[in-house]
Design a protein around this motif. Structure first.
Motif, PDB file in Angstrom:
ATOM      1  N   UNK A   1       0.571  -1.206   0.024  1.00 37.66           N
ATOM      2  CA  UNK A   1       0.223  -0.030   0.000  1.00 37.66           C
ATOM      3  C   UNK A   1       0.908   1.284  -0.007  1.00 37.66           C
ATOM      4  N   UNK A   2       1.869   1.201   0.685  1.00 41.60           N
ATOM      5  CA  UNK A   2       2.943   2.466   0.881  1.00 41.60           C
ATOM      6  C   UNK A   2       3.461   2.523  -0.487  1.00 41.60           C
ATOM      7  N   UNK A   3       4.042   1.330  -1.030  1.00 44.61           N
ATOM      8  CA  UNK A   3       4.438   1.675  -2.507  1.00 44.61           C
ATOM      9  C   UNK A   3       3.447   2.361  -3.265  1.00 44.61           C
ATOM     10  N   UNK A   4       2.331   1.828  -3.397  1.00 43.69           N
ATOM     11  CA  UNK A   4       1.131   2.376  -4.407  1.00 43.69           C
ATOM     12  C   UNK A   4       1.070   3.823  -4.203  1.00 43.69           C
ATOM     13  N   UNK A   5       0.971   4.286  -2.906  1.00 40.46           N
ATOM     14  CA  UNK A   5       0.773   5.671  -2.362  1.00 40.46           C
ATOM     15  C   UNK A   5       1.789   6.399  -3.070  1.00 40.46           C
ATOM     16  N   UNK A   6       3.304   6.019  -2.829  1.00 42.02           N
ATOM     17  CA  UNK A   6       4.152   6.820  -3.213  1.00 42.02           C
ATOM     18  C   UNK A   6       4.289   6.749  -4.942  1.00 42.02           C
ATOM     19  N   UNK A   7       4.001   5.603  -5.453  1.00 36.15           N
ATOM     20  CA  UNK A   7       3.720   5.599  -7.059  1.00 36.15           C
ATOM     21  C   UNK A   7       2.880   6.566  -7.522  1.00 36.15           C
ATOM     22  N   UNK A   8       1.615   6.607  -6.720  1.00 37.27           N
ATOM     23  CA  UNK A   8       0.558   7.769  -7.107  1.00 37.27           C
ATOM     24  C   UNK A   8       1.117   9.163  -6.895  1.00 37.27           C
ATOM     25  N   UNK A   9       1.798   9.374  -6.003  1.00 43.11           N
ATOM     26  CA  UNK A   9       2.251  10.855  -5.671  1.00 43.11           C
ATOM     27  C   UNK A   9       3.462  11.243  -6.841  1.00 43.11           C
ATOM     28  N   UNK A  10       4.223   9.970  -7.127  1.00 43.42           N
ATOM     29  CA  UNK A  10       5.145  10.399  -8.224  1.00 43.42           C
ATOM     30  C   UNK A  10       4.459  10.547  -9.595  1.00 43.42           C
ATOM     31  N   UNK A  11       3.442   9.855  -9.760  1.00 44.45           N
ATOM     32  CA  UNK A  11       2.882   9.731 -11.146  1.00 44.45           C
ATOM     33  C   UNK A  11       1.736  11.229 -11.461  1.00 44.45           C
ATOM     34  N   UNK A  12       1.649  12.076 -10.042  1.00 42.30           N
ATOM     35  CA  UNK A  12       0.812  13.191 -10.298  1.00 42.30           C
ATOM     36  C   UNK A  12       1.795  14.079 -10.936  1.00 42.30           C
ATOM     37  N   UNK A  13       2.847  13.958 -10.921  1.00 42.39           N
ATOM     38  CA  UNK A  13       3.891  15.003 -11.688  1.00 42.39           C
ATOM     39  C   UNK A  13       3.699  14.946 -13.232  1.00 42.39           C
ATOM     40  N   UNK A  14       3.075  16.049 -13.757  1.00 43.83           N
ATOM     41  CA  UNK A  14       2.682  16.069 -15.076  1.00 43.83           C
ATOM     42  C   UNK A  14       3.818  16.406 -16.077  1.00 43.83           C
ATOM     43  N   UNK A  15       3.806  15.690 -16.948  1.00 40.60           N
ATOM     44  CA  UNK A  15       4.653  15.936 -18.182  1.00 40.60           C
ATOM     45  C   UNK A  15       4.714  17.271 -18.851  1.00 40.60           C
ATOM     46  N   UNK A  16       5.499  18.050 -18.982  1.00 44.27           N
ATOM     47  CA  UNK A  16       5.665  19.251 -19.337  1.00 44.27           C
ATOM     48  C   UNK A  16       5.785  19.340 -20.789  1.00 44.27           C
ATOM     49  N   UNK A  17       5.354  20.187 -21.692  1.00 46.70           N
ATOM     50  CA  UNK A  17       5.794  20.284 -22.977  1.00 46.70           C
ATOM     51  C   UNK A  17       6.979  20.985 -23.183  1.00 46.70           C
ATOM     52  N   UNK A  18       7.705  20.662 -24.283  1.00 40.04           N
ATOM     53  CA  UNK A  18       9.079  21.392 -24.315  1.00 40.04           C
ATOM     54  C   UNK A  18       8.813  22.829 -24.722  1.00 40.04           C
ATOM     55  N   UNK A  19       9.669  23.712 -24.039  1.00 37.61           N
ATOM     56  CA  UNK A  19       9.182  25.267 -24.330  1.00 37.61           C
ATOM     57  C   UNK A  19       9.247  25.625 -25.845  1.00 37.61           C
ATOM     58  N   UNK A  20      10.222  24.860 -26.798  1.00 37.15           N
ATOM     59  CA  UNK A  20       9.882  25.247 -28.002  1.00 37.15           C
ATOM     60  C   UNK A  20      10.276  23.830 -28.661  1.00 37.15           C
TER      61      UNK A  20
END
Lengths: 182, 190
Positions: free
Chosen positions: B39-58
């Motif tokens: 469960x702790x691993x799943x929580x950690x993974x969920x938190x990590x995956x909340x980081x959204x990929x950014x578009x390259x500035x150009x």
């Protein structure tokens, strides 16, 4: 996924024959993933952008050296890894610890933007090797064997870096309520 | 299988062989500490995956611009035999032109000027397009930053307001208490 792999292989073959458009498609397909990997490695937008440019330029120059086009992703990230580390080594003296998140800084309830910051900060507390292992596994979905090839190290080293990183992240992010509710 | 032989992280990361998977799952079902760890691993993974990929500035500039594409004359230049043939053909044409030219030399072609002008126009058009796109992207980023700042400012303002209200209540109570004490002191003397 199979279709996608075939398409990449086909594009690589065309790019090798000098079809620039085919390489353009490859760039547009991979630039976001490479940019985000580099951004989280070097944690500076401009550096990440410059390095992305270098990665795709070097990939194009060396495309003929890629023996197995099915391994393009790993090969591309190997170039990105080399670029990231050459900058990190240049910018940061050996052993310097990245920005720390003070204890108690994360709260039990977070806005998405705060959660984002907490995750970024937690990743920043890891060593470069550990952070890279997390980026390649969690965000890029590479297998242990592929990671070992990218990083030029044994699978046991990959696992050791990743497991230690996960333990540290577990502790750091334990206070973060992912759902944003109490 | 027991806790020390189970590689829970490898299982969680999808790196356990199919044959081994079911025995890990059997163990996790029976072992509370491994369930909690998972469960702790799943929580950690969920938190990590909340980081959204950014578009390259150009966009990656390399070869993504048509103006940077190699032209036909460059491919000829790169090709040795073709280059040799082209040189020979050019030399033959020059000798032929020289033979028929009244002044004894060929006049420079205007085409080169036209090509340069066309190329400049193309570059200018590309640059303008890119500048426009960058301006749109920047204004979008600015709007996002402002939204985020506004959100933070509002929550800070609410917290400050609550603090001020609490302080006002405290001072009001204190004043009332002091007034009562003062009234009590005045009363015995009267």
């Amino acid at each position: 996924m199979i279709f996608r792999e075939v398409e990449d292989r086909d594009l690589i073959a065309q790019a090798r024959r000098g079809h620039v458009d085919a390489y353009n498609v490859l760039v547009s397909r991979w630039e976001k993933r490479v940019f985000n990997y580099l951004l989280r490695m070097v944690r500076n937008r401009e550096d990440a952008m410059d390095l992305s440019q270098d990665v795709f330029l070097k990939a194009y120059q060396n495309l003929r050296k890629l023996e197995d086009p099915a391994k393009f992703a790993g090969w591309l990230f190997r170039i990105a890894h080399n670029e990231a580390y050459s900058l990190l080594r240049k910018n940061r003296p050996e052993g310097e610890i990245a920005g720390e998140l003070k204890s108690g800084e994360s709260s039990s309830r977070m806005f998405p933007i705060e959660l984002n910051l907490a995750v970024q900060s937690a990743l920043g507390r890891l060593s470069d090797d550990q952070r890279e292992a997390v980026l390649l596994k969690v965000y890029q979905g590479f297998k242990f064997e592929e990671m070992a090839e990218i990083l030029s190290c044994p699978v046991s080293t990959v696992k050791s870096r990743l497991y230690t990183a996960l333990d540290l992240l577990k502790q750091t992010l334990a206070a973060v309520n992912v759902g944003g509710t109490e | 299988m027991n806790c020390s032989t189970v590689d829970l992280k490898a299982y969680f990361l999808g790196e356990v062989a199919r044959a081994e998977k079911s025995s890990v799952e059997d163990h996790v079902r029976a072992c509370q500490s491994c369930r909690e760890e998972l469960d702790r691993l799943k929580l950690t993974d969920t938190a990590l995956r909340s980081l959204v990929d950014e578009d390259a500035p150009q966009r990656i500039a390399f070869v993504s611009d048509k103006v940077f594409e190699p032209r036909w004359y460059r491919s000829i230049w790169r090709s040795g035999p073709a280059m040799g043939f082209a040189s020979a053909a050019l030399l033959a044409a020059a000798i032929f032109a020289h033979g028929f030219s009244p002044n004894g030399y060929a006049r420079p072609a205007a085409a080169a000027t036209v090509n340069t002008a066309q190329m400049e126009q193309r570059i200018e058009r590309e640059v303008n397009l890119r500048l426009d796109a960058a301006a749109v992207r920047q204004s979008q980023q600015m709007a996002n930053l402002l939204d985020a700042a506004e959100l933070r400012y509002e929550s800070k303002r609410q917290a400050d307001l609550a603090g001020v209200q609490q302080a006002a209540r405290y001072y009001k109570d204190q004043t009332a208490r002091l007034m009562m004490a003062a009234n009590k002191q005045e009363t015995p003397g009267q």
